[in-house]
Design a protein around this motif. Structure first.
Motif, short mmCIF file in Angstrom:
data_model
loop_
_atom_site.label_atom_id
_atom_site.label_comp_id
_atom_site.label_asym_id
_atom_site.label_seq_id
_atom_site.Cartn_x
_atom_site.Cartn_y
_atom_site.Cartn_z
N LEU A 503 0.83 -1.20 0.00
CA LEU A 503 0.00 0.00 0.00
C LEU A 503 0.86 1.26 0.00
N THR A 504 1.94 1.25 0.78
CA THR A 504 2.84 2.41 0.81
C THR A 504 3.47 2.65 -0.57
N GLN A 505 3.88 1.57 -1.24
CA GLN A 505 4.46 1.71 -2.56
C GLN A 505 3.44 2.24 -3.56
N TRP A 506 2.21 1.75 -3.49
CA TRP A 506 1.17 2.22 -4.41
C TRP A 506 0.86 3.70 -4.18
N VAL A 507 0.82 4.11 -2.92
CA VAL A 507 0.57 5.52 -2.61
C VAL A 507 1.70 6.39 -3.12
N ARG A 508 2.92 5.94 -2.94
CA ARG A 508 4.07 6.71 -3.43
C ARG A 508 4.00 6.90 -4.94
N GLU A 509 3.69 5.85 -5.67
CA GLU A 509 3.60 5.94 -7.12
C GLU A 509 2.44 6.83 -7.57
N ALA A 510 1.28 6.69 -6.91
CA ALA A 510 0.13 7.50 -7.28
C ALA A 510 0.37 8.98 -7.00
N LEU A 511 1.02 9.29 -5.88
CA LEU A 511 1.32 10.69 -5.57
C LEU A 511 2.32 11.29 -6.55
N SER A 512 3.24 10.46 -7.07
CA SER A 512 4.21 10.98 -8.03
C SER A 512 3.54 11.42 -9.33
N HIS A 513 2.36 10.86 -9.64
CA HIS A 513 1.57 11.28 -10.82
C HIS A 513 0.24 11.87 -10.36
N TYR A 514 0.29 12.68 -9.30
CA TYR A 514 -0.93 13.17 -8.67
C TYR A 514 -1.80 13.95 -9.66
N TRP A 515 -1.18 14.73 -10.53
CA TRP A 515 -1.94 15.55 -11.48
C TRP A 515 -2.04 14.90 -12.86
N GLY A 516 -1.85 13.61 -12.92
CA GLY A 516 -2.06 12.88 -14.17
C GLY A 516 -0.86 12.04 -14.55
N GLY A 517 -1.14 10.84 -15.07
CA GLY A 517 -0.08 9.93 -15.48
C GLY A 517 -0.51 8.50 -15.28
N LYS A 604 9.34 10.22 3.11
CA LYS A 604 9.04 8.79 3.27
C LYS A 604 8.09 8.55 4.42
N VAL A 605 8.33 9.24 5.54
CA VAL A 605 7.44 9.11 6.70
C VAL A 605 6.06 9.65 6.38
N ALA A 606 6.01 10.75 5.64
CA ALA A 606 4.71 11.35 5.29
C ALA A 606 3.90 10.42 4.40
N ILE A 607 4.54 9.77 3.43
CA ILE A 607 3.82 8.84 2.54
C ILE A 607 3.31 7.64 3.33
N GLU A 608 4.09 7.15 4.29
CA GLU A 608 3.62 6.05 5.14
C GLU A 608 2.40 6.48 5.96
N ALA A 609 2.39 7.74 6.39
CA ALA A 609 1.23 8.25 7.14
C ALA A 609 -0.01 8.30 6.25
N VAL A 610 0.15 8.70 5.00
CA VAL A 610 -0.96 8.72 4.05
C VAL A 610 -1.47 7.29 3.82
N ALA A 611 -0.56 6.33 3.69
CA ALA A 611 -0.96 4.94 3.49
C ALA A 611 -1.77 4.43 4.68
N ARG A 612 -1.36 4.77 5.89
CA ARG A 612 -2.12 4.33 7.07
C ARG A 612 -3.50 4.98 7.09
N ALA A 613 -3.55 6.26 6.73
CA ALA A 613 -4.85 6.94 6.68
C ALA A 613 -5.75 6.31 5.62
N LEU A 614 -5.17 5.96 4.49
CA LEU A 614 -5.95 5.33 3.42
C LEU A 614 -6.47 3.96 3.85
N LEU A 615 -5.65 3.21 4.60
CA LEU A 615 -6.09 1.90 5.10
C LEU A 615 -7.24 2.07 6.09
N GLU A 616 -7.17 3.08 6.94
CA GLU A 616 -8.27 3.36 7.87
C GLU A 616 -9.54 3.71 7.11
N MET A 617 -9.42 4.51 6.04
CA MET A 617 -10.59 4.85 5.22
C MET A 617 -11.18 3.60 4.58
N GLU A 618 -10.33 2.69 4.11
CA GLU A 618 -10.81 1.46 3.48
C GLU A 618 -11.55 0.59 4.50
#
Length: 628
Positions: A503-517, A604-618
């Motif tokens: 999940l952390t890897q997927w979030v990192r990749e999606a954020l790298s193309h946040y505005w399209g890609g 890196k820590v911030a992206i892990e925090a987003v991944a945890r938040a996304l898991l809580e949302m799921e």
């Protein structure tokens, strides 16, 4: 004959202890997250205690030591019924029959009863003193409470067997029923393994000593095999690997662990017992036989295991798997490419007698300096900014040309239509005005062709890797669905939460193309139920839906109160500036007053925090779906 049977039983008992301990280590390393695997690990702990204590008691010289190990053996015997009930309950739950409270109550009651028996074990009430000269072997004298425990033992094993039969009947797929059958048969092993020790002190065992030891040898041999069968079936629980991978890892572990150790122990025991006949039990042959057995076993496993693996596990997929194995061994990594290019550049410097040379490869971001040897004019220009201008100024690919004092040679490939494609440049230092003879021309042409071939292969492998990264996330999801659906068909309809690392890897990749890609529009995050709901809300617009979910997850990282540029706000500020506003790293670092290296660590820590938040949302979304 009786002495031979006792010696053989001692070897087999030690072998079962080694096998159970090795399988316990395997379970602890690979699939301990699954409840079935955890409860099976407890069974293995009890088996290890029983057989290890029996092996040590059989060779103890002093009565006090023998009594100590025999009492320690009873620790495993007492724990075994509760562990079995726990295992059968977990297995039934896996097949879609969770406990409504009654099974869990009996499991807890069994553990409480085991604790009470363990507290009584040091006292003479539960089991009496050592009968050193008793038949068929030295044993602890049974008491009426021992007989009561034997009844409880049989009752708990009977209930566990009934639960296992129910689990077998509830399995729907052919693979699941086959694995459940293996479990059903293998589960006899621990029950059989402790049964002979419950017979010690009985009149039946005392009257038929020879028959008892024959039964004990056969029983111990059978237990060793059935424990492996049971471990084989449990190895598939809680893992998403393909079946061939599970089988291969387990077989290799068994061969390198318990098989090698048991063979070594057997060889040493036989040599030592033979030495006792000549008055020298610890002869120089003992360490020699030990080392030779270990080395020979490891050599044979290394030599023949690949053939055994192909014969047993590959099946009809043999050609595809062999291709993947060849790809792994013949892969041209970035370090391999650098070493190969260094050798070619060294040959060019030697043939042309120049001070240095370098190779720059073309990628989507521009020209990248891969390797340089000797003295070059790039040593004080680590960003190769001026080299990136070469492509724009010399895009005609019209042969060699001069760049300052250097000679640049295009490294070319041809597309399907036969048109030249630029792979990169070969730079030869201080060779801009060099006139080469025919031998040097031929050597340069040969070496540049090999450089172009290496860059072409490396580019193709990078494309393969990109495809594999996309494929891996999909196949991992399918394998996990297949793993949970072996024993309960309704689980394939459930949304399986991703692994935190994935999940952390997927979030990192999606954020790298946040505005399209493509990393946004083709992200594995689209499979999450919270994203699927957002897609419906955004009328099927995948990009906007995933962007909105990521934005909400980022907002969950935001501290309460008015935005500040303090330490507690640093994670949110990095996410908002770097990904939402799209600012460059240098700008974000300057805005937050930190170095770029520190920024990357905090990011890196911030992206892990987003991944945890996304898991809580799921998880929250899935709970709401179940309620509705």
């Amino acid at each position: 004959m009786l002495s031979v049977l006792i010696t053989l039983n001692q070897i087999l008992v030690a072998g079962v202890a080694i096998t159970a301990f090795a399988l316990l280590l395997y379970a602890l390393a690979f699939n301990l997250r699954d409840r079935v695997a955890r409860s099976f690990a407890l069974i293995l702990v009890a088996v290890v205690i029983i057989y290890t204590a029996e092996a040590l008691a059989s060779v103890a010289a002093q009565p006090a030591q023998q009594e100590l190990w025999l009492r320690a053996q009873w620790v495993g015997i007492i724990l075994l019924p509760a562990c079995y009930l726990h295992f059968s309950d977990a297995l039934l739950e896996t097949t879609g029959k969770p406990s409504r409270g009654r099974r869990r109550f009996f499991v807890r009651l069994a553990y409480v009863a085991s604790l009470i028996f363990l507290l009584l074990l040091p006292t003479p009430w539960f089991i009496g003193p050592l009968v050193r000269n008793g038949l068929p072997a030295p044993h602890l004298k049974p008491t009426p409470l021992t007989d009561f425990f034997t009844f409880c033992y049989a009752l708990a094993m009977g209930i566990s067997g009934y639960n296992l039969v129910r689990a077998f009947r509830r399995s729907t797929t052919s693979t699941g029923r086959r694995r459940m059958f293996y479990l059903l048969v293998g589960s006899i092993a621990p029950a059989l393994g402790s049964f002979p020790y419950l017979l010690f002190g009985s009149a039946l065992a005392a009257r038929h000593v020879g028959l008892f030891w024959v039964f004990s040898v056969l029983n111990t041999f059978l237990v060793g095999g059935l424990v492996v069968v049971m471990a084989y079936a449990v190895a598939f629980f809680g893992v998403g690997w393909p079946d061939r991978t599970v089988k291969s890892r387990l077989l290799k572990w068994i061969l390198r662990g318990p098989v090698t150790a048991s063979l070594t122990l057997a060889a040493v025991t036989i040599v030592r017992r033979a030495g006792e006949q000549f008055g020298n039990p610890y002869s120089t042959l003992v360490p020699i036989i030990m080392v030779a057995t270990i080395l020979l076993s490891e050599y044979l496993i290394t030599l023949f295991f690949p053939l055994l693996e192909q014969w047993l596990f590959d099946g009809k997929d043999k050609n595809d798997l062999e291709l993947l194995r060849r790809l792994e061994t013949r892969l041209l990594t970035r370090n391999d490419l650098r070493q190969f290019l260094e050798a070619l550049l060294a040959a060019i410097c030697d043939r042309l007698q120049v001070p240095g040379a370098y190779v720059a490869a073309l990628d989507p971001q521009g020209l990248e300096l891969l390797v340089q040897v000797g003295q070059t004019n790039l040593e004080n220009n680590p960003t190769e900014a001026s080299l990136n201008q070469v492509l724009a100024q010399n895009g005609s690919l019209s042969g060699r040309f001069r760049w300052g004092q250097d000679m640049l040679v295009p490294l070319l490939d041809e597309d399907e239509a036969g048109n030249p494609q630029l792979l990169g440049f070969l730079g030869i230092c201080k060779a801009g005005d060099m006139e080469m003879d025919s031998e040097q021309e031929q050597a340069l042409e040969t070496l540049t062709a090999r450089m172009a071939l290496a860059l072409q292969d490396y580019r193709l492998q990078r494309e393969v890797f990109e495809s594999l990264r996309t494929l891996t996330t999909q196949t991992e999801f399918i394998q996990r669905l297949r793993a949970v659906g072996r024993y309960h068909q309704n689980t394939v309809l459930q949304n399986i939460p991703p692994e935190p690392a994935d999940l952390t890897q997927w979030v990192r990749e999606a954020l790298s193309h946040y505005w399209g890609g493509p990393k946004l529009t083709q992200s594995p995050l689209l499979r999450l139920s919270v994203v699927q709901r957002a897609i419906e809300a955004y009328d099927g617009n995948v990009s906007n839906a995933l962007r909105a979910v990521l934005k909400e997850a980022i907002e969950r990282v935001r501290p309460e109160g008015e935005r500040r540029f303090t330490a507690e706000w640093v994670l949110y500020n990095i996410l908002e500036l770097k990904f939402v506003q799209g600012k460059k790293v240098r700008e974000v670092a300057a805005r937050l007053a930190m170095s770029e290296a520190d920024l990357y660590r905090k990011q890196k820590v911030a992206i892990e925090a987003v991944a945890r938040a996304l898991l809580e949302m799921e998880e929250q979304n899935q709970r709401q779906s179940q309620i509705s």
